[in-house]
Design a protein around this motif. Sequence first.
Motif, short mmCIF file in Angstrom:
data_model
loop_
_atom_site.label_atom_id
_atom_site.label_comp_id
_atom_site.label_asym_id
_atom_site.label_seq_id
_atom_site.Cartn_x
_atom_site.Cartn_y
_atom_site.Cartn_z
N HIS A 16 79.34 -45.97 -94.83
CA HIS A 16 78.76 -44.71 -94.34
C HIS A 16 79.43 -43.48 -94.95
CE1 HIS A 16 77.87 -41.47 -91.40
NE2 HIS A 16 76.67 -42.01 -91.45
N PRO A 17 80.77 -43.43 -95.06
CA PRO A 17 81.39 -42.27 -95.73
C PRO A 17 80.90 -42.08 -97.17
CG PRO A 17 83.04 -43.48 -94.50
CD PRO A 17 81.80 -44.31 -94.47
N GLU A 18 80.70 -43.18 -97.89
CA GLU A 18 80.18 -43.07 -99.26
C GLU A 18 78.73 -42.57 -99.24
OE1 GLU A 18 79.81 -43.20 -103.41
OE2 GLU A 18 81.53 -43.08 -102.06
N LEU A 19 77.94 -43.05 -98.29
CA LEU A 19 76.57 -42.56 -98.15
C LEU A 19 76.56 -41.06 -97.84
CD1 LEU A 19 74.81 -45.42 -96.13
CD2 LEU A 19 74.44 -44.83 -98.53
N MET A 20 77.49 -40.60 -97.02
CA MET A 20 77.58 -39.17 -96.70
C MET A 20 77.91 -38.36 -97.95
SD MET A 20 76.89 -38.45 -93.56
CE MET A 20 77.67 -36.85 -93.42
N ARG A 21 78.82 -38.89 -98.77
CA ARG A 21 79.17 -38.19 -100.02
C ARG A 21 77.95 -38.10 -100.94
NH1 ARG A 21 80.81 -38.84 -105.20
NH2 ARG A 21 80.34 -41.07 -105.19
N MET A 22 77.21 -39.21 -101.06
CA MET A 22 76.01 -39.21 -101.89
C MET A 22 74.92 -38.33 -101.29
SD MET A 22 76.84 -41.07 -104.46
CE MET A 22 75.24 -41.19 -105.26
N GLU A 23 74.90 -38.24 -99.96
CA GLU A 23 73.91 -37.38 -99.31
C GLU A 23 74.18 -35.91 -99.62
OE1 GLU A 23 70.60 -36.47 -96.81
OE2 GLU A 23 71.26 -38.22 -97.96
N ARG A 24 75.44 -35.52 -99.67
CA ARG A 24 75.77 -34.14 -100.03
C ARG A 24 75.36 -33.85 -101.47
NH1 ARG A 24 80.31 -35.37 -96.68
NH2 ARG A 24 81.53 -36.07 -98.47
N ASN A 285 69.10 -40.92 -97.31
CA ASN A 285 69.34 -42.35 -97.53
C ASN A 285 70.36 -42.90 -96.55
OD1 ASN A 285 67.76 -42.82 -100.15
ND2 ASN A 285 69.06 -41.11 -100.73
N LEU A 286 70.64 -42.14 -95.50
CA LEU A 286 71.59 -42.59 -94.48
C LEU A 286 70.89 -43.57 -93.54
CD1 LEU A 286 73.34 -39.20 -93.63
CD2 LEU A 286 74.36 -41.16 -94.79
N SER A 287 70.87 -44.82 -93.91
CA SER A 287 70.14 -45.83 -93.14
C SER A 287 70.91 -47.14 -93.15
CB SER A 287 68.73 -46.03 -93.71
OG SER A 287 68.11 -47.16 -93.14
N PHE A 288 71.37 -47.55 -91.98
CA PHE A 288 72.04 -48.85 -91.89
C PHE A 288 71.06 -49.98 -92.18
CE2 PHE A 288 73.05 -52.58 -89.21
CZ PHE A 288 74.18 -53.01 -89.88
N GLU A 289 69.81 -49.85 -91.74
CA GLU A 289 68.83 -50.91 -91.94
C GLU A 289 68.57 -51.15 -93.43
OE1 GLU A 289 67.77 -52.95 -89.65
OE2 GLU A 289 69.05 -51.85 -88.26
N LEU A 290 68.56 -50.07 -94.22
CA LEU A 290 68.37 -50.21 -95.67
C LEU A 290 69.50 -51.04 -96.28
CD1 LEU A 290 66.89 -49.24 -98.32
CD2 LEU A 290 68.53 -47.35 -98.34
N ILE A 291 70.73 -50.74 -95.89
CA ILE A 291 71.89 -51.45 -96.41
C ILE A 291 71.93 -52.88 -95.87
CG2 ILE A 291 74.39 -51.39 -96.68
CD1 ILE A 291 72.87 -49.01 -97.89
#
Length: 312
Positions: A16-24, A285-291
């Motif tokens: 999730h922290p990496e997804l947050m970085r990519m989201e920014r 793209n912050l989605s646990f279901e996707l991952i």
Amino acid sequence: MKRIEEFRKYYNHTIHPELMRMERLRVRLLRLIFVSFLLLAGLLLYELYINIPALTLSLSLPIGMYLFFLFRRVRQFRLTFKPNIINLILDFIDDGMNYDNDHPLVYRPERFIPQHAFLNSKIFDCEAPTIYQGEDHISGKVGNMDFEMCELTVQDESKAGSGLQDVFRGVFMQATFPENARGRIIIWPRSRRHRHFRAIREFNWEEGENVDHEITNDEFRAAYMTYATHSTHVIGILSEPMQQAIIDYRKATGKEIYMSFIDRQIYAAVTEDKDLLEPNLWRSNLSFELIREFFEDIHMLLRIAEDFDQTH
């Protein structure tokens, strides 16, 4: 179930922290695209208003270069997102009990399993596909077994003569048993029997026969057809826990699983209609279901290899 709970914790603390970085990065990229669109639209209107051909011509090159810059930024975001997330997922899988720490999982986004290995599985009704494309190659070792897997898109000419039809689209795995082994077994989804009639017939010609009567799980027998040669110990390859795991996965995801054992080679495939983990530029793209979906597909295939390694 326990593995999914562990993965959820790992997702919260690591992915999730990496997804947050990519989201920014995605949000900044969208802002850049929006501002660029306004500026370019204003510049275009100004050029139309003053109507000076020489100025329009002189600005065409820098505008083209800037548009190419934007395209490169978007492409870089897409190319970076997937490897970053997949490598984190593989780090979690690498911590599994039966994975060789001396041979960590390796991810190569541009590679894929060669066509001859796909055809050697004898699962699919195809001799020389018109289109054979792949990506996201993962390789490693489960116990004593080397394996590789990747996403594949395989298409062939339609038998009805109306363009191309899908032969297979999803994740495909090949594993190699380290010792000499004899026998052949293939399972096909019963609901897709009509799509694999020729493959079943060819396996019959190779002395394969229906062995549904040897399958101990009633649900598995209802959902899948099992064919094997006389020299094959069916329940030794397709263990009772594996039968139940395949049924549970099918119920949870709605996806179909194919599997074949050809002497020392094990092949398994999971159907997937969409590209997994492809980032969306226009929404989060912050989605646990996707991952989770990508993790479960990989985990199911590796479980097949792991089960075979442990029971042999």
